[in-house]
Design a protein around this motif. Sequence first.
Motif, PDB file in Angstrom:
ATOM      1  N   GLU A  10       0.719  -1.257  -0.029  1.00 62.08           N
ATOM      2  CA  GLU A  10       0.039  -0.051   0.198  1.00 62.08           C
ATOM      3  C   GLU A  10       0.804   1.314  -0.115  1.00 62.08           C
ATOM      4  N   PRO A  11       1.994   1.276   0.453  1.00 64.10           N
ATOM      5  CA  PRO A  11       2.611   2.842   0.553  1.00 64.10           C
ATOM      6  C   PRO A  11       3.069   3.213  -0.652  1.00 64.10           C
ATOM      7  N   HIS A  12       3.038   2.577  -1.771  1.00 63.89           N
ATOM      8  CA  HIS A  12       3.393   2.952  -3.070  1.00 63.89           C
ATOM      9  C   HIS A  12       2.077   3.073  -3.667  1.00 63.89           C
ATOM     10  N   LYS A  13       2.062   4.081  -4.861  1.00 71.47           N
ATOM     11  CA  LYS A  13       0.740   4.506  -5.164  1.00 71.47           C
ATOM     12  C   LYS A  13       0.884   4.233  -6.894  1.00 71.47           C
ATOM     13  N   VAL A  14      -0.114   4.040  -7.645  1.00 70.70           N
ATOM     14  CA  VAL A  14      -0.104   3.736  -9.049  1.00 70.70           C
ATOM     15  C   VAL A  14      -0.285   5.377  -9.592  1.00 70.70           C
ATOM     16  N   ASP A  15       0.821   5.506 -10.577  1.00 68.97           N
ATOM     17  CA  ASP A  15       0.695   6.872 -11.299  1.00 68.97           C
ATOM     18  C   ASP A  15       1.241   6.375 -12.753  1.00 68.97           C
ATOM     19  N   LEU A  16       0.158   6.588 -13.607  1.00 66.70           N
ATOM     20  CA  LEU A  16       0.209   6.062 -14.969  1.00 66.70           C
ATOM     21  C   LEU A  16       0.956   7.386 -15.823  1.00 66.70           C
ATOM     22  N   THR A  17       1.015   8.668 -15.225  1.00 63.27           N
ATOM     23  CA  THR A  17       1.367   9.587 -16.086  1.00 63.27           C
ATOM     24  C   THR A  17       3.066   9.880 -15.851  1.00 63.27           C
ATOM     25  N   ASN A  18       3.491   9.783 -14.664  1.00 64.62           N
ATOM     26  CA  ASN A  18       4.947   9.840 -14.455  1.00 64.62           C
ATOM     27  C   ASN A  18       5.319   8.775 -13.290  1.00 64.62           C
ATOM     28  N   PRO A  19       5.405   7.680 -13.745  1.00 60.41           N
ATOM     29  CA  PRO A  19       5.885   6.689 -12.908  1.00 60.41           C
ATOM     30  C   PRO A  19       7.382   6.639 -12.397  1.00 60.41           C
ATOM     31  N   ASP A  20       7.661   6.359 -11.306  1.00 56.41           N
ATOM     32  CA  ASP A  20       9.193   6.034 -10.717  1.00 56.41           C
ATOM     33  C   ASP A  20       9.613   4.872 -11.631  1.00 56.41           C
ATOM     34  N   ARG A  21       8.872   3.802 -11.240  1.00 60.72           N
ATOM     35  CA  ARG A  21       9.180   2.483 -11.658  1.00 60.72           C
ATOM     36  C   ARG A  21       7.962   1.807 -12.477  1.00 60.72           C
ATOM     37  N   THR A  22       8.137   0.984 -13.557  1.00 58.69           N
ATOM     38  CA  THR A  22       7.411   0.238 -14.296  1.00 58.69           C
ATOM     39  C   THR A  22       7.542  -1.158 -14.305  1.00 58.69           C
ATOM     40  N   ILE A  23       6.520  -1.937 -13.945  1.00 53.49           N
ATOM     41  CA  ILE A  23       6.581  -3.166 -13.845  1.00 53.49           C
ATOM     42  C   ILE A  23       6.015  -3.602 -15.407  1.00 53.49           C
ATOM     43  N   VAL A  24       7.282  -4.320 -16.276  1.00 58.35           N
ATOM     44  CA  VAL A  24       6.979  -4.937 -17.442  1.00 58.35           C
ATOM     45  C   VAL A  24       6.398  -6.316 -17.251  1.00 58.35           C
ATOM     46  N   VAL A  25       5.378  -6.578 -18.225  1.00 60.89           N
ATOM     47  CA  VAL A  25       4.787  -7.829 -18.438  1.00 60.89           C
ATOM     48  C   VAL A  25       4.677  -8.059 -19.780  1.00 60.89           C
ATOM     49  N   GLN A  26       5.524  -8.993 -20.292  1.00 61.72           N
ATOM     50  CA  GLN A  26       5.336  -9.427 -21.618  1.00 61.72           C
ATOM     51  C   GLN A  26       5.075 -10.905 -21.851  1.00 61.72           C
ATOM     52  N   ILE A  27       3.870 -10.956 -22.523  1.00 61.89           N
ATOM     53  CA  ILE A  27       3.397 -12.610 -22.788  1.00 61.89           C
ATOM     54  C   ILE A  27       3.669 -12.995 -24.115  1.00 61.89           C
ATOM     55  N   ALA A  28       4.444 -13.946 -24.199  1.00 64.98           N
ATOM     56  CA  ALA A  28       4.821 -14.612 -25.798  1.00 64.98           C
ATOM     57  C   ALA A  28       4.221 -16.184 -25.741  1.00 64.98           C
ATOM     58  N   LYS A  29       3.039 -16.296 -26.223  1.00 65.44           N
ATOM     59  CA  LYS A  29       2.419 -17.521 -26.376  1.00 65.44           C
ATOM     60  C   LYS A  29       1.924 -18.023 -24.897  1.00 65.44           C
ATOM     61  N   THR A  30       2.615 -18.904 -24.563  1.00 59.40           N
ATOM     62  CA  THR A  30       2.264 -19.447 -22.795  1.00 59.40           C
ATOM     63  C   THR A  30       3.114 -18.969 -21.927  1.00 59.40           C
ATOM     64  N   VAL A  31       4.136 -18.235 -22.191  1.00 59.43           N
ATOM     65  CA  VAL A  31       5.148 -17.799 -21.285  1.00 59.43           C
ATOM     66  C   VAL A  31       5.082 -16.185 -20.903  1.00 59.43           C
ATOM     67  N   CYS A  32       4.959 -16.067 -19.441  1.00 57.46           N
ATOM     68  CA  CYS A  32       5.000 -14.494 -19.171  1.00 57.46           C
ATOM     69  C   CYS A  32       6.408 -14.066 -18.776  1.00 57.46           C
ATOM     70  N   CYS A  33       6.866 -13.265 -19.097  1.00 54.42           N
ATOM     71  CA  CYS A  33       8.282 -12.511 -18.693  1.00 54.42           C
ATOM     72  C   CYS A  33       7.791 -11.211 -17.977  1.00 54.42           C
ATOM     73  N   ILE A  34       8.605 -11.198 -16.658  1.00 57.28           N
ATOM     74  CA  ILE A  34       8.342 -10.023 -15.847  1.00 57.28           C
ATOM     75  C   ILE A  34       9.703  -9.474 -15.530  1.00 57.28           C
ATOM     76  N   GLY A  35       9.644  -8.074 -15.515  1.00 56.03           N
ATOM     77  CA  GLY A  35      10.815  -7.234 -14.977  1.00 56.03           C
ATOM     78  C   GLY A  35      10.484  -5.669 -14.291  1.00 56.03           C
ATOM     79  N   ALA A  36      11.258  -5.111 -13.948  1.00 50.83           N
ATOM     80  CA  ALA A  36      11.059  -3.881 -13.296  1.00 50.83           C
ATOM     81  C   ALA A  36      12.139  -2.835 -14.073  1.00 50.83           C
ATOM     82  N   VAL A  37      11.734  -1.611 -14.591  1.00 53.38           N
ATOM     83  CA  VAL A  37      12.650  -0.681 -15.031  1.00 53.38           C
ATOM     84  C   VAL A  37      12.344   0.627 -14.283  1.00 53.38           C
ATOM     85  N   ASP A  38      13.271   1.363 -14.442  1.00 48.12           N
ATOM     86  CA  ASP A  38      13.191   2.879 -14.035  1.00 48.12           C
ATOM     87  C   ASP A  38      13.018   3.826 -15.236  1.00 48.12           C
TER      88      ASP A  38
END
Length: 324
Positions: free
Chosen positions: A279-307
């Motif tokens: 909860e301390p962290h908040k969603v901000d779609l306009t100016n986020p500090d970090r973005t959780i990247v979710v890339q799905i290719a067929k049946t495999v899900c790839c997840i990472g975090a970028v600044d």
Amino acid sequence: MATDNNNNKKRKNHYRPHNKSVKKGLYPLRPGVEGFFITCDGGRERQASQEAVQLIESFLEELVEGKEPDAKPTIKPMNKKIKFSYSSSDSETDDDENGEKEQDKSESQPKDEQEDVKTEEENQPEKKQKCAETTVSINEVVKPKSVDQLIEAELDELKDKTKRRFNYLDTGCNGVVFVQMKKRGEKDPTPKEIAQRIITSAAATKRHMSRFILRVLPIELTCYASEEEISRAIKPLIAQYFPIEPQTPYKFAVLCEARANSGLDRMKIINVVAKSVPEPHKVDLTNPDRTIVVQIAKTVCCIGAVDKYKELAKYNLRQLTSSD
């Protein structure tokens, strides 16, 4: 009966992916790996994967040398005089001179000292043998490998796919390449550190680094593309980048893209990932500090975090290095 067998053979030959022959030695993307999710021009996947490996290896060396430079052990030279006999005449003259000097010394020294010298000379052969053994062992350590031996060792390492640090994995999607990274130690840079170094240097220098690569996204975990698996596998990643009691809470956003998979609901995946962040962290779609990247290719899900995902042109090398 003969016609039925011929028809079966013809049917088997038609079942090929994309109407092309399957390439041998190409491993598919699977859960449990980490590396880089790279988008490229369609039809240039092989060239993009080769460029990506060269680019990642160069920045990996920079990071390793900057953090912990390789300190090669140096062997100190022995402070001993070594005499070389170039001819028999020189050795004879040296022996004669040494013999005369020893006679003069023996005449000048008293008898007690002469006896001590004899006992020392008797013990000298053992010392000479020890010195010879140490010099031989040191020469064995210092002896470098030839260029041919080094090249053969590198070729053997490249042929053995289990020893490679980076491998290409087939995603089964057009315009997508996955480069698997195998860590060799706990202190090795993470895919996030390498990708961030590549993108920030491209933004600062505006230097073209590749011909076919578009985006370079770090992937730190992969799992099967289902809501239950994603919510379970993402917990350690969330704990690493979004602690429960942070000094300053982060603003974050969730990016979800799916390829060759129409059975998943994209918004449900986004909600599962967003709810896993404390909860301390908040969603901000306009100016986020970090973005959780979710890339799905067929049946495999790839997840990472970028600044600074939006500030750095969505990690797109071509846009960062373009003149416009």
